[in-house]
Design a protein around this motif. Sequence first.
Motif, short mmCIF file in Angstrom:
data_model
loop_
_atom_site.label_atom_id
_atom_site.label_comp_id
_atom_site.label_asym_id
_atom_site.label_seq_id
_atom_site.Cartn_x
_atom_site.Cartn_y
_atom_site.Cartn_z
N ILE A 1 20.91 55.92 56.18
CA ILE A 1 19.63 56.34 56.28
C ILE A 1 19.35 57.74 56.11
N VAL A 2 18.71 58.45 55.33
CA VAL A 2 18.46 60.12 55.33
C VAL A 2 16.86 60.02 55.41
N VAL A 3 16.24 61.14 56.39
CA VAL A 3 14.86 61.10 56.63
C VAL A 3 14.47 62.41 55.82
N LEU A 4 13.57 62.16 55.05
CA LEU A 4 12.75 63.20 54.31
C LEU A 4 11.36 63.48 54.92
N THR A 5 11.16 64.52 55.31
CA THR A 5 9.76 64.71 56.07
C THR A 5 9.01 66.14 55.63
N GLY A 6 7.73 66.00 55.53
CA GLY A 6 6.84 67.22 55.15
C GLY A 6 6.39 67.84 56.46
N SER A 7 6.86 67.57 57.31
CA SER A 7 6.59 68.27 58.72
C SER A 7 7.70 68.55 59.74
N GLU A 8 7.37 69.49 60.44
CA GLU A 8 8.40 69.58 61.55
C GLU A 8 8.72 68.41 62.63
N LEU A 9 9.61 67.97 62.62
CA LEU A 9 9.93 66.85 63.78
C LEU A 9 9.86 67.00 65.22
N ASN A 10 9.22 66.24 65.87
CA ASN A 10 9.09 66.39 67.27
C ASN A 10 10.23 66.16 68.08
N ARG A 11 10.31 66.66 69.13
CA ARG A 11 11.58 66.31 69.97
C ARG A 11 11.99 65.02 70.21
N GLU A 12 11.19 63.95 70.31
CA GLU A 12 11.57 62.48 70.54
C GLU A 12 12.35 62.00 69.36
N THR A 13 11.41 62.39 68.25
CA THR A 13 12.16 62.17 66.97
C THR A 13 13.55 62.66 66.73
N ARG A 14 13.71 64.02 67.13
CA ARG A 14 14.78 64.69 66.64
C ARG A 14 16.06 63.97 67.68
N ASP A 15 15.79 63.56 68.76
CA ASP A 15 16.63 62.97 69.65
C ASP A 15 16.84 61.74 69.22
N MET A 16 16.14 60.85 68.74
CA MET A 16 16.25 59.67 68.05
C MET A 16 17.22 59.76 67.05
N LEU A 17 17.17 60.49 65.98
CA LEU A 17 17.80 60.70 64.75
C LEU A 17 19.22 61.15 65.40
N GLU A 18 19.39 61.82 66.35
CA GLU A 18 20.47 62.42 66.93
C GLU A 18 21.49 61.26 67.34
N ARG A 19 20.65 60.36 68.22
CA ARG A 19 21.26 59.38 68.97
C ARG A 19 21.87 58.28 67.75
N PHE A 20 21.14 58.21 66.61
CA PHE A 20 21.70 57.15 65.51
C PHE A 20 22.36 57.88 64.51
N SER A 21 22.87 59.18 64.50
CA SER A 21 23.27 60.06 63.62
C SER A 21 22.63 59.87 62.23
N VAL A 22 21.27 59.84 62.29
CA VAL A 22 20.65 60.08 61.11
C VAL A 22 20.20 61.61 60.47
N PRO A 23 20.80 61.85 59.38
CA PRO A 23 20.45 63.17 58.91
C PRO A 23 19.07 63.34 58.54
N ALA A 24 18.35 64.50 58.58
CA ALA A 24 16.85 64.69 58.44
C ALA A 24 16.80 65.87 57.65
N LEU A 25 15.95 66.03 57.06
CA LEU A 25 15.43 67.41 56.03
C LEU A 25 13.90 67.40 56.08
N ALA A 26 13.67 68.47 56.51
CA ALA A 26 12.19 68.75 56.57
C ALA A 26 11.94 69.75 55.12
N LYS A 27 10.77 69.71 54.42
CA LYS A 27 10.33 70.45 53.28
C LYS A 27 10.19 71.78 53.74
#
Length: 70
Positions: free
Chosen positions: A21-47
């Motif tokens: 899974i790779v998350v592509l987002t158009g906005s800044e990630l909130n702390r809760e979402t960033r923590d969840m992505l880190e916990r599951f080792s899911v990479p994320a990119l913001a525009k």
Amino acid sequence: ISGDMLIAMVKADHELRRVPIVVLTGSELNRETRDMLERFSVPALAKPWKREALLDAIESAIIGKHYLAR
């Protein structure tokens, strides 16, 4: 269904948890979402993201390395 919920469901499923899974987002990630992505080792990119950063994130997701970019 939210993206957060979908990721949690996929990672909880024995047959799906290894699907990259790779998350592509158009906005800044909130702390809760960033923590969840880190916990599951899911990479994320913001525009705006660059092609090379996207390719790195995909590679990281496939080989299992954690990569979280702003």
